[in-house]
Design an enzyme around this catalytic site. Structure first.
Site, mmCIF file in Angstrom:
data_model
loop_
_atom_site.group_PDB
_atom_site.id
_atom_site.type_symbol
_atom_site.label_atom_id
_atom_site.label_comp_id
_atom_site.label_asym_id
_atom_site.label_seq_id
_atom_site.Cartn_x
_atom_site.Cartn_y
_atom_site.Cartn_z
ATOM 1 N N ASP A 116 -2.343 12.229 -2.581
ATOM 2 C CA ASP A 116 -2.317 13.691 -2.622
ATOM 3 C C ASP A 116 -2.751 14.142 -4.008
ATOM 4 O OD1 ASP A 116 -1.621 16.424 -2.641
ATOM 5 O OD2 ASP A 116 -0.053 16.068 -1.155
ATOM 6 N N GLU A 120 0.851 -1.186 0.000
ATOM 7 C CA GLU A 120 0.000 0.000 0.000
ATOM 8 C C GLU A 120 0.885 1.234 0.000
ATOM 9 O OE1 GLU A 120 -3.660 2.282 2.305
ATOM 10 O OE2 GLU A 120 -3.293 0.158 2.712
ATOM 11 N N THR A 154 -12.091 4.955 4.765
ATOM 12 C CA THR A 154 -11.270 5.691 5.720
ATOM 13 C C THR A 154 -11.932 7.005 6.117
ATOM 14 O OG1 THR A 154 -10.092 6.898 3.985
ATOM 15 C CG2 THR A 154 -9.221 4.734 4.616
ATOM 16 N N GLU A 190 -12.158 9.394 3.192
ATOM 17 C CA GLU A 190 -13.259 9.159 2.268
ATOM 18 C C GLU A 190 -14.579 9.656 2.859
ATOM 19 O OE1 GLU A 190 -14.029 5.699 -0.568
ATOM 20 O OE2 GLU A 190 -15.204 5.131 1.187
ATOM 21 N N ASP A 223 -11.198 10.777 -4.926
ATOM 22 C CA ASP A 223 -12.435 11.554 -5.041
ATOM 23 C C ASP A 223 -12.240 12.767 -5.938
ATOM 24 O OD1 ASP A 223 -10.660 12.519 -2.980
ATOM 25 O OD2 ASP A 223 -12.208 13.940 -2.400
ATOM 26 N N ASP A 243 9.963 7.552 1.278
ATOM 27 C CA ASP A 243 9.603 7.696 -0.124
ATOM 28 C C ASP A 243 9.414 6.319 -0.774
ATOM 29 O OD1 ASP A 243 9.607 8.274 -2.916
ATOM 30 O OD2 ASP A 243 10.838 10.054 -2.580
#
Length: 239
Positions: A145, A70, A218, A221, A181, A123
């Site tokens: 982001d 993830e 989450t 969301e 979104d 990173d």
């Protein structure tokens, strides 16, 4: 690349644009980072630890379990949900935002720990350097982001700089899930991810309106939905 374009460690110079630190950590969060993070490492990832960029021995680290990844796990809600739901799978979470990492570690400690979770607090590109080819069976990118300004779109994850190494480390047929979104992030995802060699596992726009059966919504969301933004769920497969 010239010496001026490298760090003293030998690492290539990579601009990083996201937040690394937020509000001041409390004492408990500092303890989580100091005491728990080292033992949850997937192995030597940083250039200081692994200047030769030797590939990680995932089979030994995770006792032969399939490995998922993830990227940008935030506070770790989805990461922990998936680890609990699939105890026979190991999941590496990658997150550079220290406050999010601390929140995830706190959640893990309250659960008593999960032996199938590893965390790289940095990173994703450094992690990609040391992941073996075709070693990851599934990858997740949840609410990355958005970098909404057009001049910043090159900073998004769904660009060749990230997608090419992701493609390399995924097994053939591996699934790559993206949730966002932001309509323009959907646009760029649908353009760039197939261009990197992935196949979209949908037939029409309606296919990205339905979350996955094992999806965990989450707090980000839920906030997006309260504010009237529509979640999109895109599933791709490595060809």
């Amino acid at each position: 690349m010239s010496d001026e374009q490298k760090h003293q460690s030998g690492a290539p110079w990579r601009n990083f644009y996201g937040r690394i630190h937020g509000k001041t950590l409390n004492q408990a969060q500092k303890e989580y980072l100091e005491e728990d993070l080292p033992r949850l490492s997937p192995g030597p990832v940083t250039w200081e630890e692994n200047p030769d960029r030797a590939k990680l021995d995932l089979a030994s680290r995770f006792e032969g379990k399939p490995v998922w990844l993830e990227v940008g796990f935030g506070a770790g809600e989805h990461l922990i949900h998936m680890a609990q739901s699939y105890p026979d799978v190991a999941i590496i979470g990658c997150e550079p935002y220290v406050n999010g990492v601390a929140s995830c570690l706190g959640h893990l400690r309250r659960l008593g720990g999960l032996d199938n979770v590893a965390i790289h607090a940095g990173d994703a590109r450094d992690l990609f350097d040391v992941l073996p080819d075709e070693s990851i069976e599934k990858a997740f990118l949840n609410y990355p982001d958005p970098w909404p300004k057009a001049r910043h779109h090159r900073r998004r994850f769904v660009t060749p700089e990230h997608l090419e190494p992701l493609y390399r480390v995924l097994k053939p047929g591996a699934e790559f899930r993206v949730a966002t979104d932001i309509p323009d992030y959907v646009r760029q995802t649908m353009e760039e991810v197939p261009r990197a060699g992935f196949e979209w596992l949908g037939e029409c726009a309606e296919d990205w309106r339905k979350p996955w059966g094992d999806w965990f919504s989450t707090r980000y969301e839920k906030k997006a939905i309260r504010e009237g933004r529509t979640p999109h769920y895109m599933t791709f497969r490595k060809g």
